[in-house]
Design a protein around this motif. Structure first.
Motif, PDB file in Angstrom:
ATOM      1  N   VAL A  38     -21.626 -19.958 -25.046  1.00 17.86           N
ATOM      2  CA  VAL A  38     -22.051 -18.517 -23.567  1.00 17.86           C
ATOM      3  C   VAL A  38     -21.326 -17.950 -23.040  1.00 17.86           C
ATOM      4  O   VAL A  38     -21.269 -16.950 -22.651  1.00 17.86           O
ATOM      5  CB  VAL A  38     -22.686 -19.142 -22.666  1.00 17.86           C
ATOM      6  CG1 VAL A  38     -22.559 -19.131 -21.220  1.00 17.86           C
ATOM      7  CG2 VAL A  38     -24.046 -20.672 -23.119  1.00 17.86           C
ATOM      8  N   GLY A  41     -19.183 -15.052 -25.797  1.00 22.46           N
ATOM      9  CA  GLY A  41     -20.806 -14.331 -26.132  1.00 22.46           C
ATOM     10  C   GLY A  41     -20.568 -13.164 -25.087  1.00 22.46           C
ATOM     11  O   GLY A  41     -21.119 -11.944 -25.828  1.00 22.46           O
ATOM     12  N   SER A  42     -20.538 -13.375 -23.749  1.00 25.13           N
ATOM     13  CA  SER A  42     -20.732 -12.235 -22.901  1.00 25.13           C
ATOM     14  C   SER A  42     -19.200 -11.631 -23.224  1.00 25.13           C
ATOM     15  O   SER A  42     -19.488 -10.523 -21.981  1.00 25.13           O
ATOM     16  CB  SER A  42     -21.581 -13.216 -21.689  1.00 25.13           C
ATOM     17  OG  SER A  42     -20.350 -13.803 -21.238  1.00 25.13           O
ATOM     18  N   GLU A  44     -16.290  -8.858 -22.997  1.00 23.74           N
ATOM     19  CA  GLU A  44     -16.771  -7.597 -24.095  1.00 23.74           C
ATOM     20  C   GLU A  44     -16.028  -6.310 -23.200  1.00 23.74           C
ATOM     21  O   GLU A  44     -15.740  -6.621 -22.131  1.00 23.74           O
ATOM     22  CB  GLU A  44     -18.172  -6.551 -23.916  1.00 23.74           C
ATOM     23  CG  GLU A  44     -18.681  -5.350 -24.238  1.00 23.74           C
ATOM     24  CD  GLU A  44     -19.607  -4.724 -24.868  1.00 23.74           C
ATOM     25  OE1 GLU A  44     -19.907  -3.687 -24.473  1.00 23.74           O
ATOM     26  OE2 GLU A  44     -20.268  -5.730 -24.806  1.00 23.74           O
ATOM     27  N   THR A  53     -12.200  -6.917 -29.084  1.00 22.00           N
ATOM     28  CA  THR A  53     -13.317  -7.752 -28.730  1.00 22.00           C
ATOM     29  C   THR A  53     -13.510  -8.605 -29.553  1.00 22.00           C
ATOM     30  O   THR A  53     -13.146 -10.035 -28.911  1.00 22.00           O
ATOM     31  CB  THR A  53     -14.485  -6.842 -28.416  1.00 22.00           C
ATOM     32  OG1 THR A  53     -14.257  -6.137 -27.445  1.00 22.00           O
ATOM     33  CG2 THR A  53     -15.637  -8.205 -27.687  1.00 22.00           C
ATOM     34  N   ARG A  57     -12.370 -12.407 -28.823  1.00 18.14           N
ATOM     35  CA  ARG A  57     -13.333 -13.736 -29.199  1.00 18.14           C
ATOM     36  C   ARG A  57     -13.027 -14.555 -29.876  1.00 18.14           C
ATOM     37  O   ARG A  57     -13.143 -16.177 -29.283  1.00 18.14           O
ATOM     38  CB  ARG A  57     -14.746 -12.795 -29.238  1.00 18.14           C
ATOM     39  CG  ARG A  57     -15.814 -12.388 -28.278  1.00 18.14           C
ATOM     40  CD  ARG A  57     -16.729 -11.646 -29.126  1.00 18.14           C
ATOM     41  NE  ARG A  57     -17.028 -11.246 -27.717  1.00 18.14           N
ATOM     42  CZ  ARG A  57     -19.160  -9.824 -27.920  1.00 18.14           C
ATOM     43  NH1 ARG A  57     -18.576 -10.025 -29.432  1.00 18.14           N
ATOM     44  NH2 ARG A  57     -19.235  -9.136 -27.063  1.00 18.14           N
TER      45      ARG A  57
END
Length: 93
Positions: A38, A41-42, A44, A53, A57
């Motif tokens: 969560v 994943g958000s 950016e 990015t 991640r």
């Protein structure tokens, strides 16, 4: 060979601390991985760092993955410790 398996299940069924340690380990393992999905994943990045990015991640998910495995391993060790203690208590061995 079934004697030790029967003994294992008897001790496990009577040891609520061991059951709680196993359940907590699984809960925290899944919870940490989902929380990482969560949060990461958000994520950016904007501007000139947007190309990084994917790399950021992956690095962050790797850290969440290591934390989840560490939680599972530590609760596993706790389960072994409580199982041994309860086995001595229940069976006198």
């Amino acid at each position: 060979m079934s004697g030790w398996l029967e003994e294992f299940w008897i001790v496990l069924c009577h040891s609520s601390r061991t059951q709680l340690a196993i359940a907590s380990g699984l809960f925290f393992f899944v919870g940490i991985l989902l929380m990482g999905q969560v949060f990461v994943g958000s994520l950016e990045l904007h501007g000139p760092l947007a190309a990084l990015t994917g790399v950021v991640r992956e690095k962050l998910m790797h850290r969440y993955d290591k934390a989840a495995w560490a939680a599972l391993a530590s609760f596993g060790l706790l389960a072994v410790k409580t199982y041994r203690k309860d086995r001595r208590h229940l069976l006198g061995a």
